[in-house]
Design a protein around this motif. Structure first.
Motif, PDB file in Angstrom:
ATOM      1  N   VAL A  17       0.840  -1.197   0.000  1.00  0.00           N
ATOM      2  CA  VAL A  17       0.000   0.000   0.000  1.00  0.00           C
ATOM      3  C   VAL A  17       0.876   1.248   0.000  1.00  0.00           C
ATOM      4  O   VAL A  17       0.663   2.171  -0.790  1.00  0.00           O
ATOM      5  CB  VAL A  17      -0.955   0.019   1.219  1.00  0.00           C
ATOM      6  CG1 VAL A  17      -1.707   1.337   1.308  1.00  0.00           C
ATOM      7  CG2 VAL A  17      -1.926  -1.152   1.154  1.00  0.00           C
ATOM      8  N   LYS A  18       1.878   1.271   0.867  1.00  0.00           N
ATOM      9  CA  LYS A  18       2.761   2.436   0.952  1.00  0.00           C
ATOM     10  C   LYS A  18       3.504   2.661  -0.364  1.00  0.00           C
ATOM     11  O   LYS A  18       3.634   3.798  -0.819  1.00  0.00           O
ATOM     12  CB  LYS A  18       3.741   2.278   2.107  1.00  0.00           C
ATOM     13  CG  LYS A  18       3.082   2.409   3.462  1.00  0.00           C
ATOM     14  CD  LYS A  18       4.105   2.247   4.575  1.00  0.00           C
ATOM     15  CE  LYS A  18       3.459   2.408   5.936  1.00  0.00           C
ATOM     16  NZ  LYS A  18       4.441   2.284   7.025  1.00  0.00           N
ATOM     17  N   ASN A  19       3.983   1.585  -0.966  1.00  0.00           N
ATOM     18  CA  ASN A  19       4.687   1.708  -2.245  1.00  0.00           C
ATOM     19  C   ASN A  19       3.768   2.251  -3.336  1.00  0.00           C
ATOM     20  O   ASN A  19       4.164   3.107  -4.130  1.00  0.00           O
ATOM     21  CB  ASN A  19       5.271   0.365  -2.683  1.00  0.00           C
ATOM     22  CG  ASN A  19       6.473  -0.026  -1.863  1.00  0.00           C
ATOM     23  OD1 ASN A  19       7.128   0.803  -1.250  1.00  0.00           O
ATOM     24  ND2 ASN A  19       6.759  -1.313  -1.842  1.00  0.00           N
ATOM     25  N   ASN A  20       2.533   1.761  -3.380  1.00  0.00           N
ATOM     26  CA  ASN A  20       1.587   2.225  -4.390  1.00  0.00           C
ATOM     27  C   ASN A  20       1.183   3.678  -4.155  1.00  0.00           C
ATOM     28  O   ASN A  20       1.047   4.440  -5.119  1.00  0.00           O
ATOM     29  CB  ASN A  20       0.355   1.325  -4.427  1.00  0.00           C
ATOM     30  CG  ASN A  20       0.629   0.001  -5.103  1.00  0.00           C
ATOM     31  OD1 ASN A  20       1.406  -0.073  -6.045  1.00  0.00           O
ATOM     32  ND2 ASN A  20       0.002  -1.051  -4.623  1.00  0.00           N
ATOM     33  N   LEU A  21       1.003   4.067  -2.911  1.00  0.00           N
ATOM     34  CA  LEU A  21       0.682   5.462  -2.608  1.00  0.00           C
ATOM     35  C   LEU A  21       1.835   6.378  -2.997  1.00  0.00           C
ATOM     36  O   LEU A  21       1.625   7.454  -3.570  1.00  0.00           O
ATOM     37  CB  LEU A  21       0.347   5.637  -1.120  1.00  0.00           C
ATOM     38  CG  LEU A  21      -0.982   5.060  -0.660  1.00  0.00           C
ATOM     39  CD1 LEU A  21      -1.087   5.138   0.868  1.00  0.00           C
ATOM     40  CD2 LEU A  21      -2.136   5.802  -1.304  1.00  0.00           C
ATOM     41  N   SER A  22       3.043   5.944  -2.708  1.00  0.00           N
ATOM     42  CA  SER A  22       4.224   6.723  -3.058  1.00  0.00           C
ATOM     43  C   SER A  22       4.338   6.893  -4.574  1.00  0.00           C
ATOM     44  O   SER A  22       4.601   7.990  -5.070  1.00  0.00           O
ATOM     45  CB  SER A  22       5.475   6.043  -2.504  1.00  0.00           C
ATOM     46  OG  SER A  22       6.623   6.748  -2.878  1.00  0.00           O
ATOM     47  N   ALA A  23       4.120   5.814  -5.307  1.00  0.00           N
ATOM     48  CA  ALA A  23       4.188   5.879  -6.768  1.00  0.00           C
ATOM     49  C   ALA A  23       3.097   6.782  -7.330  1.00  0.00           C
ATOM     50  O   ALA A  23       3.335   7.560  -8.263  1.00  0.00           O
ATOM     51  CB  ALA A  23       4.068   4.475  -7.353  1.00  0.00           C
TER      52      ALA A  23
END
Length: 50
Positions: A17-23
């Protein structure tokens, strides 16, 4: 929602989730810059969210 809440609802790791939000935020910043806007406007948009 907090990343942990999103992860729980989707049944995926919090890191994903954090990686997708960051992207996603990176893409939004790029779009704002391409349109001639200051990416700092994101801070104002996010702060105003309920």
């Amino acid at each position: 929602m907090k990343p942990v809440e999103i992860a729980d609802k989707l049944g995926i790791p919090v890191g994903t989730v954090k990686n997708n939000l960051s992207a996603a935020l990176k893409e939004i910043r790029k779009g704002l810059e391409a349109a001639g806007h200051d990416p700092l406007i994101l801070i104002f948009l996010i702060v105003q969210l309920p």
